[in-house]
Design a protein around this motif. Structure first.
Motif, PDB file in Angstrom:
ATOM      1  N   LEU A 217       0.814  -1.257  -0.205  1.00 54.24           N
ATOM      2  CA  LEU A 217       0.002  -0.004  -0.066  1.00 54.24           C
ATOM      3  C   LEU A 217       0.873   1.127  -0.131  1.00 54.24           C
ATOM      4  CD1 LEU A 217      -2.753  -1.034   2.608  1.00 54.24           C
ATOM      5  CD2 LEU A 217      -2.753  -1.126   0.177  1.00 54.24           C
ATOM      6  N   VAL A 258      -5.364   2.772   3.529  1.00 55.39           N
ATOM      7  CA  VAL A 258      -5.768   3.218   1.937  1.00 55.39           C
ATOM      8  C   VAL A 258      -6.448   4.497   2.077  1.00 55.39           C
ATOM      9  CG1 VAL A 258      -7.574   2.590   0.393  1.00 55.39           C
ATOM     10  CG2 VAL A 258      -6.146   0.650   1.461  1.00 55.39           C
ATOM     11  N   VAL A 267      -7.492   0.172  -4.809  1.00 57.06           N
ATOM     12  CA  VAL A 267      -7.308  -0.755  -3.852  1.00 57.06           C
ATOM     13  C   VAL A 267      -8.626  -1.528  -3.574  1.00 57.06           C
ATOM     14  CG1 VAL A 267      -6.657  -2.070  -1.593  1.00 57.06           C
ATOM     15  CG2 VAL A 267      -5.420   0.093  -2.813  1.00 57.06           C
TER      16      VAL A 267
END
Length: 768
Positions: A217, A258, A267
């Motif tokens: 991420l 996120v 994502v």
């Protein structure tokens, strides 16, 4: 079919032991695929599974699961071996992972294997490079009981040779099995999953904090800046045991990250455990598979094998299995916890289609030997080899388990923590009970929360803790003890009301000693960094006050905790100094008061008598003081002599105790007294290796199960608790914390003794 028959001629039945679908874990998937692969390759063999259960009710298994084993119930392992023998199974194939079997380091499995009459082939899903002693001992015994050990990486074979001295001829390499899927373009299924036109990154598998997904991420913003059409799919549910013990905290953290990185459009979390067909479709749409694990100590990975088998370009951290499988250009390796390196390699692969497709082809071609058809054939070859070898060289049945049974003549009960959990709230464990119901009127005490901490710490060390919630309980009990410690005077308070009001500023020396005992033992058992740091800090804060104690029982409690602490931090010179001071003090008390007919340090026997002998034996053994050991053994033998009638223990009753020259109180007999005797006898056995002390420990333990004056059990198998005492007119039906904790400590002590003695007897047999 003729070319295959030679692999398994004469084999009619194969049983595979392991987890099994629909249980959600990698071992379950592997076992299921292996059984189905063997059945497809050799349809005339009766191939079936014995499934390990991590919950009493089990799972809704398919028909090819013919037997179920409760992983924590030792008697189930014995029954399983009987079932396998009676059904004349030709080969048993074990899927071994320490955590799926009961006992210390999964040692319950050894009982099952030792009783089998047929060859055993064990597939090792974990091989530790630097094992703790109990894990090393179990692996040695597992290797001895297995005719062949199957490994899925050459690194695992090296470890078995170098770390465990397993001979090469006993080890066979077989790839981790994978489905046989076509080499397809990644765009084929993308419209089905809503990512048409996207460059898809994929990570799949059960989600847990060691997966390192946060590093991908963190890498995504840099990747997106170069390739805004990227989508990252995280496929998989949170591991069931992580979910039970810690909730979904890791997934929530990932989702918050996120949002923080503003990459929500790129994502996709697929919080599902998918069947094989859909999994292959997910793999099919991936342009790059990412496996960002945080540590090197992973000897195999089904997810990586699957990704290679579907021809994916792969970016991975250098854990052992990945470093081996992705060599020679079959993947890209990046350092651990390095988002920049992840971004650099993914960008490079997305920029260079030719390199990416060449990598895909290498991975796919390399994996053709790992499809289940080929893997099943290799297993059948191994099965035939060990069967033929067993025919030529019959092996005697292993007898070490029978030796233990001859001593004990009974199976230890399964651990049951329901009562412990029922009495624990967000403050700590409540001390008293009305029958089986917590009595809030009497609140809490440090004594019981210390003992509860010890149970939770021992459980984490000796039990397969998945799903038991012991880590959570440990935090509760440590929190109570931290609050109980009075920084102003360096002493523990003991009694607290249900409304969280302390009833004193300083508890008794005994309460302080019990806290040091249990915290010191917790230091020895705990591995979780926060809990270990907290228990170590609290131990070092509380210990100085004990240097001036005069109560012999408080000193004894402290010494047991000190010796456990020194097992982990042997170089702590100040703790060793206090150990020496207290050991001499209690020894001097014995030396000055003991006589030939009353070898005791006081003119009365009252509570926790066994703990005094326990402390002397520990000090004598660790300080190499034969006089202390002799005094401890003499006093303990005397205690047993005066408390044993008709081959059962009759602990000194608390309704009057036993004054020298007076009458001994027979009732109320307390569980906490029996626990002290169990632990003292175990230490005497550790010191002398005299089997009589083993037998004495078991005799004392049997008091809980009904081998007592009234032939009535105090342990309640339904609740997992223990009744409060043996009275002249029956059993005290209340199941308070002290009694139930005494039972759990005794059971854990005996379970560990069984496991250690089993392994010691095997080692002795092997050297002779």
């Amino acid at each position: 079919m003729t070319s295959v028959i030679k692999y398994y001629a004469g084999i009619n039945s194969v049983a595979v032991i392991g987890n099994y679908l629909p249980r959600q874990c990698g071992i379950a998937t592997f076992t299921t695929d292996l059984v189905e692969g063997l059945s497809a390759e050799a349809p005339d063999i009766n191939c079936w599974a014995a499934a390990m259960n991590d919950k009493p009710e089990g799972y809704p298994y398919p028909d090819n699961v013919r037997f179920e084993i409760n992983q924590n119930k030792l008697s189930d392992y014995r029954t399983a071996s009987q079932f396998l023998n009676i059904n004349q199974t030709d080969i048993v194939c074990v899927q071994h992972e320490y955590g799926i079997f009961g006992g210390p380091a999964g040692s319950h499995l050894l009982k099952l294997l030792a009783d089998l009459r047929m060859p055993v082939v064990t597939t090792l899903h974990t091989v530790l490079k630097d094992p703790a002693p109990e894990y090393r001992a179990v692996m040695h015994k597992l290797a001895d009981l297995s005719d062949k050990l199957v490994v899925m990486s050459h690194k695992a074979s090296d470890f078995l040779n170098d770390v465990y001295a397993v001979p090469e001829e006993k080890i066979v390499f077989i790839h981790h099995g994978i489905p046989d899927t076509p080499f397809i373009d990644s765009s084929f299924y993308k419209d089905k999953f809503g990512v048409e036109g996207k460059k898809v990154l994929l990570t799949f598998g059960l989600i847990s904090p060691n997966k390192g997904i946060e590093n991908v991420l963190h890498a995504l913003p840099a990747i997106i800046s170069k390739h805004p059409d990227v989508a990252y799919i995280v496929l998989g549910t949170t591991h069931p045991h992580i979910l039970k013990s810690h909730g979904d905290a890791y997934r929530i953290m990932l989702q918050q990250l996120v949002r923080k990185l503003d990459i929500g459009e790129q994502v996709i979390f697929q919080n599902r455990f998918v069947e094989l067909k859909e999994l292959c479709e997910f793999l099919g749409i991936a342009d790059i598979y990412v496996t960002p694990y945080l540590e090197e100590a992973q000897i195999t990975s089904g997810t990586l094998a699957y990704a290679m088998g579907t021809g994916k370009a792969i970016v991975s951290t250098p854990y052992w299995y990945a470093s081996e499988m992705l060599a020679d250009g079959r993947g890209r390796i990046v350092p651990f916890s390095n988002p920049d390196a992840i971004a650099e390699q993914i960008i490079d692969l997305l920029d260079n289609d030719v390199d990416r497709h060449a990598m895909r082809k290498k991975a796919y071609t390399f994996s053709r030997e790992a499809v289940w058809r080929e893997v099943s054939r290799k297993y059948l070859q191994v099965f035939n080899e060990v069967r033929q070898n067993r025919i030529r060289n019959p092996r005697p049945r292993h007898s070490y388990v029978e030796n233990i049974k001859a001593i004990t003549n009974f199976e230890l009960p399964e651990i049951n923590l329901d009562h412990l959990k029922a009495f624990t709230d967000d403050t700590g464990i409540l001390q008293h009970a009305n029958y089986t119901i917590p009595d809030r009127a009497h609140g809490y005490c440090t004594d019981d929360n210390a003992r509860a901490l010890l149970v939770a710490a021992m459980g984490q060390k000796y039990l397969p803790t998945n799903g038991l919630g012991l880590d959570f309980l440990t935090g509760h009990y440590l929190g109570f003890l931290l609050y109980a410690y009075n920084e102003k005077n360096g002493r523990f308070r003991n009694f607290m009301t249900y409304s969280r009001q302390w009833l004193e500023e300083i508890g008794s020396e005994d309460a302080h000693g019990r806290a040091i005992w249990c915290i010191g033992k917790a230091v020895a058992f705990l591995d979780e960094p926060g809990h270990l740091a907290m228990s170590t800090t609290l131990f070092n804060k509380a210990l100085p006050a004990a240097e001036n104690f005069r109560s012999p029982r408080a000193i004894a409690f402290c010494l047991v905790g000190i010796h456990a602490y020194l097992d982990k931090f042997s170089g702590d010179s100040d703790v060793r100094r206090i150990r020496n001071v207290l050991s001499e003090r209690i020894f001097d008390q014995f030396s000055s008061q003991a006589t030939h007919d009353w070898p005791w340090l006081e003119n009365a026997l009252n509570y926790a008598n066994g703990k005094l002998c326990h402390a002397l034996l520990l000090s004598g053994r660790r300080m190499q003081r034969g006089d202390m050991v002799d005094m401890g053994l003499k006093a303990l033998k005397w205690l047993l002599d005066i408390q044993t009638e008709n081959r059962h223990i009759v602990p000194i009753g608390c309704n009057g105790w036993y004054e020298k020259g007076g009458l001994r109180a027979r009732f109320d007999q307390q569980p906490v007294e029996v626990n002290a005797m169990v632990e003292a006898c175990v230490e005497a056995f550790n010191v002398t290796r005299d089997q009589t002390w083993f037998e004495n420990a078991v005799m004392c333990f049997n008091w809980f199960l009904g081998h007592n004056d009234l032939n009535m059990p105090l342990y309640d198998s339904k609740t997992g608790g223990c009744r409060d005492g043996l009275m002249a007119d029956g059993i005290n039906q209340n199941q308070g914390a002290e009694s139930s904790l005494a039972w759990l400590l005794s059971l854990l002590t005996l379970q560990n003794l069984y496991a250690e003695e089993t392994l010691n007897q095997w080692a002795s047999q092997k050297t002779t």
